[in-house]
Design a protein around this motif. Structure first.
Motif, mmCIF file in Angstrom:
data_model
loop_
_atom_site.group_PDB
_atom_site.id
_atom_site.type_symbol
_atom_site.label_atom_id
_atom_site.label_comp_id
_atom_site.label_asym_id
_atom_site.label_seq_id
_atom_site.Cartn_x
_atom_site.Cartn_y
_atom_site.Cartn_z
ATOM 1 N N ARG A 31 0.832 -1.204 0.000
ATOM 2 C CA ARG A 31 0.000 0.000 0.000
ATOM 3 C C ARG A 31 0.871 1.261 0.000
ATOM 4 N N ALA A 32 1.927 1.251 0.790
ATOM 5 C CA ALA A 32 2.833 2.394 0.846
ATOM 6 C C ALA A 32 3.517 2.608 -0.507
ATOM 7 N N ASP A 33 3.914 1.522 -1.169
ATOM 8 C CA ASP A 33 4.543 1.634 -2.482
ATOM 9 C C ASP A 33 3.563 2.191 -3.510
ATOM 10 N N LEU A 34 2.305 1.802 -3.412
ATOM 11 C CA LEU A 34 1.299 2.331 -4.322
ATOM 12 C C LEU A 34 1.135 3.831 -4.114
ATOM 13 N N ARG A 35 1.096 4.274 -2.859
ATOM 14 C CA ARG A 35 0.994 5.717 -2.588
ATOM 15 C C ARG A 35 2.195 6.451 -3.168
ATOM 16 N N SER A 36 3.375 5.896 -3.009
ATOM 17 C CA SER A 36 4.571 6.519 -3.586
ATOM 18 C C SER A 36 4.495 6.545 -5.108
ATOM 19 N N GLY A 37 3.965 5.487 -5.693
ATOM 20 C CA GLY A 37 3.799 5.430 -7.145
ATOM 21 C C GLY A 37 2.835 6.487 -7.659
ATOM 22 N N VAL A 38 1.787 6.770 -6.883
ATOM 23 C CA VAL A 38 0.836 7.817 -7.261
ATOM 24 C C VAL A 38 1.541 9.168 -7.292
ATOM 25 N N ILE A 39 2.347 9.433 -6.278
ATOM 26 C CA ILE A 39 3.075 10.703 -6.215
ATOM 27 C C ILE A 39 4.078 10.794 -7.372
ATOM 28 N N ALA A 40 4.846 9.727 -7.581
ATOM 29 C CA ALA A 40 5.855 9.735 -8.642
ATOM 30 C C ALA A 40 5.211 9.883 -10.019
ATOM 31 N N SER A 41 4.109 9.195 -10.274
ATOM 32 C CA SER A 41 3.464 9.295 -11.589
ATOM 33 C C SER A 41 2.838 10.667 -11.793
ATOM 34 N N THR A 42 2.323 11.270 -10.740
ATOM 35 C CA THR A 42 1.779 12.624 -10.851
ATOM 36 C C THR A 42 2.880 13.600 -11.235
ATOM 37 N N PHE A 43 4.013 13.500 -10.566
ATOM 38 C CA PHE A 43 5.156 14.357 -10.874
ATOM 39 C C PHE A 43 5.629 14.131 -12.310
ATOM 40 N N ALA A 44 5.768 12.869 -12.684
ATOM 41 C CA ALA A 44 6.255 12.547 -14.026
ATOM 42 C C ALA A 44 5.286 13.038 -15.093
ATOM 43 N N ASN A 45 3.993 12.857 -14.883
ATOM 44 C CA ASN A 45 3.014 13.289 -15.881
ATOM 45 C C ASN A 45 2.924 14.809 -15.975
ATOM 46 N N ALA A 46 3.126 15.499 -14.876
ATOM 47 C CA ALA A 46 3.101 16.967 -14.899
ATOM 48 C C ALA A 46 4.286 17.526 -15.679
ATOM 49 N N ASN A 47 5.352 16.762 -15.792
ATOM 50 C CA ASN A 47 6.571 17.235 -16.449
ATOM 51 C C ASN A 47 6.883 16.530 -17.757
ATOM 52 N N ARG A 48 6.018 15.662 -18.227
ATOM 53 C CA ARG A 48 6.315 14.931 -19.453
ATOM 54 C C ARG A 48 6.047 15.802 -20.673
ATOM 55 N N THR A 49 6.636 15.413 -21.782
ATOM 56 C CA THR A 49 6.400 16.142 -23.025
ATOM 57 C C THR A 49 4.979 15.881 -23.502
ATOM 58 N N LYS A 50 4.526 16.707 -24.399
ATOM 59 C CA LYS A 50 3.147 16.668 -24.876
ATOM 60 C C LYS A 50 2.729 15.297 -25.419
ATOM 61 N N HIS A 51 3.639 14.650 -26.139
ATOM 62 C CA HIS A 51 3.285 13.383 -26.798
ATOM 63 C C HIS A 51 3.847 12.158 -26.084
ATOM 64 N N ALA A 52 4.438 12.341 -24.939
ATOM 65 C CA ALA A 52 5.006 11.197 -24.203
ATOM 66 C C ALA A 52 3.886 10.330 -23.634
ATOM 67 N N GLN A 53 4.197 9.067 -23.482
ATOM 68 C CA GLN A 53 3.245 8.117 -22.924
ATOM 69 C C GLN A 53 2.940 8.487 -21.468
ATOM 70 N N VAL A 54 1.691 8.330 -21.067
ATOM 71 C CA VAL A 54 1.271 8.649 -19.706
ATOM 72 C C VAL A 54 1.842 7.620 -18.731
ATOM 73 N N PHE A 55 2.361 8.103 -17.597
ATOM 74 C CA PHE A 55 2.866 7.222 -16.548
ATOM 75 C C PHE A 55 1.725 6.794 -15.635
ATOM 76 N N THR A 56 1.816 5.593 -15.101
ATOM 77 C CA THR A 56 0.868 5.097 -14.106
ATOM 78 C C THR A 56 1.623 4.842 -12.805
ATOM 79 N N PRO A 57 0.928 4.754 -11.679
ATOM 80 C CA PRO A 57 1.614 4.438 -10.421
ATOM 81 C C PRO A 57 2.400 3.135 -10.505
ATOM 82 N N GLU A 58 1.877 2.172 -11.237
ATOM 83 C CA GLU A 58 2.531 0.877 -11.360
ATOM 84 C C GLU A 58 3.862 0.968 -12.093
ATOM 85 N N ASP A 59 4.054 2.008 -12.917
ATOM 86 C CA ASP A 59 5.333 2.193 -13.608
ATOM 87 C C ASP A 59 6.472 2.420 -12.618
#
Length: 96
Positions: A31-59
């Motif tokens: 559960r803790a790893d999933l919460r960390s994945g949510v934070i990391a994917s949010t950060f990554a998606n906020a900073n990704r290029t326009k056409h980059a693949q969307v990140f998920t918490p599981e990534d």
């Protein structure tokens, strides 16, 4: 506590209640790893290029079994680096 001690101190009814509670409200490292994945994917998606693949918490949870081999941790690191490469290049071009 060791499993034997747990079983000696806890009745089957209480153990069953804890198992039911876990089904409703999971706790622990997963559960803790999933919460960390949510934070990391949010950060990554906020900073990704326009056409980059969307990140998920599981990534950001590389130990999960995945049906596609391209979603390995190494691939995710490369995607993450590529996501920021345009910012680094722009900064170098502006100052250099």
């Amino acid at each position: 506590m060791p499993v034997r001690e747990l079983l000696a101190r806890t009745g089957s009814d209480e153990l069953t209640e804890w198992m039911a509670f876990y089904q409703l409200e999971p706790f622990g490292d997963m559960r803790a790893d999933l919460r960390s994945g949510v934070i990391a994917s949010t950060f990554a998606n906020a900073n990704r290029t326009k056409h980059a693949q969307v990140f998920t918490p599981e990534d950001f949870m590389p130990y999960l079994d995945r049906p596609q081999p391209q979603t390995s941790a190494r691939v995710n690191v490369e995607r993450f680096k590529a996501m920021f490469s345009h910012k680094v290049k722009n900064k170098v071009n502006k100052h250099g």
